[in-house]
Design a protein around this motif. Structure first.
Motif: not given
Length: 127
Positions: A51-65, A86-95
Motif C-alpha cells: 500500500t502507499e503506507a506499508m509493505r506486508k511480507l508473508r512467508s510460509e515454508a514446509r519441508f519434510t525429508v 526500507d525499515c522493518l516496523a513489525t515481525i512475528d515469526a514462528r519456526t
C-alpha cells in the motif's frame, strides 16, 4: 561450532519456481517447490502486499525429508513482516525445526526496535 541440521539441509536444497496461485491486485506471490536432490520435499511461498503506507511480507515454508519412507526431518516456518519504507516496523515469526520450536516478535517504537524471542529481549536501532 554447532551448525543446525536445517542449515545443512538448506544448503543442499534446490528451489525451483512452481506454478503460483492468482495474486490479488496489489499482491505479488512467489511459490517455490523445494527439492533435495531430485525429490520434492516441500514448498516455500512469499506474498508481498503493498500500500502507499506499508509493505506486508508473508512467508510460509514446509519441508519434510523422508528416508526409507520414514520422516527423518521436518521444518515449518511462518513469518509476517510489516515494512514502512526500507525499515522493518513489525515481525512475528514462528519456526518448528524438527520439533524445536522458536519464535521472534519485534516492533519499532520510540526510535528503537524491540525484539523478543520468548527467552531474550533486545533493543536495536529503529531501522
Amino acid at each position: 561450532m554447532n551448525i543446525p541440521l536445517y542449515s545443512l539441509l538448506a544448503a543442499g536444497l534446490l528451489m525451483t519456481t512452481a506454478v503460483g496461485s492468482t495474486p490479488q491486485p496489489n499482491d505479488r506471490d512467489w511459490n517455490f517447490t523445494v527439492y533435495l536432490d531430485d525429490d520434492p520435499v516441500g514448498r516455500h511461498r512469499f506474498t508481498l502486499t503493498e500500500t502507499e503506507a506499508m509493505r506486508k511480507l508473508r512467508s510460509e515454508a514446509r519441508f519434510t525429508v523422508k528416508v526409507l519412507m520414514i520422516e527423518a526431518y521436518r521444518y515449518a516456518h511462518e513469518s509476517n513482516e510489516n515494512w514502512q519504507g526500507d525499515c522493518l516496523a513489525t515481525i512475528d515469526a514462528r519456526t518448528d525445526d524438527n520439533g524445536d520450536q522458536s519464535s521472534v516478535q519485534g516492533n519499532a517504537r520510540d526510535g528503537r526496535f524491540e525484539l523478543k524471542n520468548g527467552v531474550r529481549a533486545e533493543t536495536l536501532p529503529a531501522c
